[in-house]
Design an enzyme around this catalytic site. Structure first.
Site, PDB file in Angstrom:
ATOM      1  N   TYR A   1     110.854   5.561 -37.761  1.00 58.18           N
ATOM      2  CA  TYR A   1     112.021   6.412 -37.467  1.00 58.18           C
ATOM      3  C   TYR A   1     113.207   5.589 -36.952  1.00 58.18           C
ATOM      4  CZ  TYR A   1     114.663  10.121 -35.030  1.00 58.18           C
ATOM      5  OH  TYR A   1     115.632  10.961 -34.565  1.00 58.18           O
TER       6      TYR A   1
ATOM      7  N   SER B   1     101.386   2.678 -40.573  1.00 56.67           N
ATOM      8  CA  SER B   1     100.460   3.569 -39.875  1.00 56.67           C
ATOM      9  C   SER B   1     101.136   4.906 -39.575  1.00 56.67           C
ATOM     10  CB  SER B   1      99.970   2.928 -38.580  1.00 56.67           C
ATOM     11  OG  SER B   1     101.072   2.591 -37.765  1.00 56.67           O
TER      12      SER B   1
ATOM     13  N   SER C   1     111.485   2.031 -23.115  1.00 56.26           N
ATOM     14  CA  SER C   1     111.598   3.477 -22.977  1.00 56.26           C
ATOM     15  C   SER C   1     111.937   3.848 -21.536  1.00 56.26           C
ATOM     16  CB  SER C   1     110.249   4.095 -23.340  1.00 56.26           C
ATOM     17  OG  SER C   1     110.204   5.445 -22.953  1.00 56.26           O
TER      18      SER C   1
ATOM     19  N   TYR D   1     100.451   4.541 -22.729  1.00 57.59           N
ATOM     20  CA  TYR D   1     101.640   4.253 -23.533  1.00 57.59           C
ATOM     21  C   TYR D   1     102.763   3.713 -22.638  1.00 57.59           C
ATOM     22  CZ  TYR D   1     106.234   5.241 -25.481  1.00 57.59           C
ATOM     23  OH  TYR D   1     107.541   5.131 -25.848  1.00 57.59           O
TER      24      TYR D   1
ATOM     25  N   LYS E   1     104.718  -0.197 -22.191  1.00 62.33           N
ATOM     26  CA  LYS E   1     106.157  -0.520 -22.177  1.00 62.33           C
ATOM     27  C   LYS E   1     106.497  -1.345 -20.926  1.00 62.33           C
ATOM     28  CE  LYS E   1     107.202   1.328 -26.088  1.00 62.33           C
ATOM     29  NZ  LYS E   1     107.466   0.453 -27.242  1.00 62.33           N
TER      30      LYS E   1
HETATM   31  C1  UD1 Z   1     108.098  11.157 -24.010  1.00 62.18           C
HETATM   32  C2  UD1 Z   1     108.460   9.936 -23.197  1.00 62.18           C
HETATM   33  C3  UD1 Z   1     109.129   8.911 -24.051  1.00 62.18           C
HETATM   34  C4  UD1 Z   1     108.315   8.619 -25.264  1.00 62.18           C
HETATM   35  C5  UD1 Z   1     108.118   9.887 -26.043  1.00 62.18           C
HETATM   36  C6  UD1 Z   1     107.265   9.577 -27.238  1.00 62.18           C
HETATM   37  C7  UD1 Z   1     109.017  10.405 -20.874  1.00 62.18           C
HETATM   38  C8  UD1 Z   1     110.079  10.761 -19.915  1.00 62.18           C
HETATM   39  N1  UD1 Z   1     109.394  10.295 -22.144  1.00 62.18           N
HETATM   40  O1  UD1 Z   1     109.277  11.856 -24.216  1.00 62.18           O
HETATM   41  O2  UD1 Z   1     109.277   7.735 -23.329  1.00 62.18           O
HETATM   42  O3  UD1 Z   1     108.944   7.651 -26.039  1.00 62.18           O
HETATM   43  O4  UD1 Z   1     107.461  10.846 -25.217  1.00 62.18           O
HETATM   44  O5  UD1 Z   1     106.701  10.669 -27.807  1.00 62.18           O
HETATM   45  O6  UD1 Z   1     107.867  10.231 -20.543  1.00 62.18           O
HETATM   46  N2  UD1 Z   1     108.705  20.225 -25.154  1.00 62.18           N
HETATM   47  C9  UD1 Z   1     108.404  21.571 -25.297  1.00 62.18           C
HETATM   48  N3  UD1 Z   1     107.684  21.956 -26.388  1.00 62.18           N
HETATM   49  C10 UD1 Z   1     107.254  21.075 -27.340  1.00 62.18           C
HETATM   50  C11 UD1 Z   1     107.580  19.708 -27.190  1.00 62.18           C
HETATM   51  C12 UD1 Z   1     108.300  19.315 -26.066  1.00 62.18           C
HETATM   52  O7  UD1 Z   1     108.775  22.396 -24.454  1.00 62.18           O
HETATM   53  O8  UD1 Z   1     106.594  21.494 -28.301  1.00 62.18           O
HETATM   54  C13 UD1 Z   1     109.498  19.793 -23.991  1.00 62.18           C
HETATM   55  C14 UD1 Z   1     108.772  18.809 -23.089  1.00 62.18           C
HETATM   56  O9  UD1 Z   1     108.042  19.474 -22.095  1.00 62.18           O
HETATM   57  C15 UD1 Z   1     109.940  18.005 -22.546  1.00 62.18           C
HETATM   58  C16 UD1 Z   1     110.982  18.025 -23.666  1.00 62.18           C
HETATM   59  O10 UD1 Z   1     110.629  19.118 -24.487  1.00 62.18           O
HETATM   60  O11 UD1 Z   1     110.480  18.653 -21.447  1.00 62.18           O
HETATM   61  C17 UD1 Z   1     111.003  16.756 -24.473  1.00 62.18           C
HETATM   62  O12 UD1 Z   1     109.685  16.449 -24.889  1.00 62.18           O
HETATM   63  P1  UD1 Z   1     109.371  15.307 -25.954  1.00 62.18           P
HETATM   64  O13 UD1 Z   1     110.252  15.467 -27.135  1.00 62.18           O
HETATM   65  O14 UD1 Z   1     107.890  15.317 -26.198  1.00 62.18           O
HETATM   66  O15 UD1 Z   1     109.809  13.970 -25.238  1.00 62.18           O
HETATM   67  P2  UD1 Z   1     109.419  13.364 -23.815  1.00 62.18           P
HETATM   68  O16 UD1 Z   1     108.132  13.907 -23.345  1.00 62.18           O
HETATM   69  O17 UD1 Z   1     110.600  13.495 -22.942  1.00 62.18           O
END
Ligand code: UD1
Length: 342
Positions: free
Chosen positions: A11, A34, A125, A150, A154
């Site tokens: 990506y 992968s 990250s 993970y 980093k």
């Molecule tokens: C996390 C890590 C980031 C990593 C990434 C890889 C942290 C702060 N960030 O990002 O370093 O590179 O994962 O995958 O640890 N959410 C929902 N519903 C969903 C998916 C997400 O509500 O189905 C919410 C999550 O709770 C969060 C936000 O959306 O509050 C962003 O989530 P996501 O896109 O998974 O990214 P991070 O968890 O911030």
């Protein structure tokens, strides 16, 4: 100048390959596919008119890595993306993460020493900060114990690179990404999550297109204004451009120390509900979502202090949340239209 992009079919790697080619660099890609497809190579070429040189390479194979560098001389710099990034998977299978993300880095740095490659950009990250004490978060914020293997890879990677720069000619910049989203303006390339997306924006776009029934919002009882978590969502092309600028900084020897770190975010925090609202504005359709329990391991709020990146690196995010979501939505529609079998 020849730049090796590891994980260049992925990506962020593919968007950076485009930005590098457009800045006049010759791009060499290695990838073990992968979590990516060979089709991306031609998609890059359809934007830039130039197919990057490609070699299948699994960086875990030390002999193969050595052979690659032996047969590809004159590499001026490396941008190292190739790594695993699923937080949950890393908890289930930590050794996979330590091998994929750490042994590969060591092998690459060993080749840098052997072939005198001095310019190295690393994909880090904001996860290295853990739950921040103060917001926006600056690069000086303490690195706390990682909340996942993970995240730990980093943190350790940054230390491995720092230690190496102290005893060799290596110069390196670690870019600490916040939450990359969106797709290239041409929608030739974008994010292609394998299976069910773990990240918010691909889950939103897949729900909107009908691939998923409903988005689960992970918790609305956080101590934020609307109760949902806050993140700093950055357009992937802004992020890609940060890599080009960081690389130029090293090539022009403008770095202040042999190892530097920069936050790469917009500086603006958005809650999950704000992202949903912005997506509904952009797509002009309501999104089916439901609030569920918190996801373990999520931090409440994190967004970047971008002062150092703006003033020292000379980079600033140009695209806003709506623009990023618009491109993500266009990309989802395009993937469906082309029924691309990635
Ligand atoms: C996390 C890590 C980031 C990593 C990434 C890889 C942290 C702060 N960030 O990002 O370093 O590179 O994962 O995958 O640890 N959410 C929902 N519903 C969903 C998916 C997400 O509500 O189905 C919410 C999550 O709770 C969060 C936000 O959306 O509050 C962003 O989530 P996501 O896109 O998974 O990214 P991070 O968890 O911030």
């Amino acid at each position: 100048m020849k730049i090796l992009v590891t994980g260049g079919l992925g990506y962020i790697g593919s968007h950076t390959a485009v930005a590098l080619q457009q800045a006049g660099f010759e791009v060499l890609i290695v990838d073990n596919m992968s979590n990516s497809s060979i089709d991306v190579l031609e998609d890059i070429a359809s934007i830039t008119g130039e197919t990057p040189q490609f070699k299948y390479l699994d960086l875990r194979n030390k002999e193969d890595v050595h052979h690659y560098f032996k047969t590809h001389r004159e590499i001026d710099g490396i941008i190292h993306f190739a790594a695993s990034k699923a937080v949950g998977e890393s908890v289930e299978n930590p050794l996979l993460y330590y091998e994929n993300n750490l042994s590969t880095l060591v092998y690459l740095l060993q080749e840098c020493a052997k072939y005198e490659i001095q310019n190295f950009i690393f994909s880090s990250s904001c996860t290295v900060y853990g739950e921040p004490d103060r917001l926006p978060i600056t690069e000086k914020a303490p690195i706390k114990k990682a909340t996942s293997p993970y995240g730990n890879t980093k943190q350790i990677s940054e230390e491995i690179i720092f230690d190496t720069t102290q005893v060799s000619a290596l110069k390196a910049i670690a870019l600490r990404y916040f939450n990359p989203i969106g797709a290239h303006e041409s929608v030739e390339i974008g994010e292609l999550p394998l299976g069910v997306p773990q990240n918010l924006v691909p889950f939103i776009t897949q729900t909107a297109i009908g691939l998923r029934e409903q988005l689960a919002v992970f918790g609305d009882d956080y101590p934020t204004e609307d109760g949902t978590c806050i993140r700093d969502y950055i357009h992937v092309m802004d992020l890609a451009e940060a890599h080009v600028i960081a690389l130029q900084r090293l090539l022009e020897k403008k770095n202040k120390t042999p190892f530097e770190v920069f936050n790469v975010g917009t500086g603006k925090g958005s809650s999950v509900l704000e992202v949903i609202q912005a997506f509904e504005n952009v797509s002009q359709m309501p999104l089916n979502y439901k609030v569920v329990n918190r996801r373990p391991g999520d931090v409440t709020a994190v967004y970047a202090d971008t002062g150092l990146a703006n003033n020292e690196l000379g980079w600033k995010a140009k695209r806003n949340l709506e623009e990023s979501l618009r491109s993500a939505w266009k990309w989802e529609q395009k993937v469906k239209l082309k029924k691309k079998d990635y």
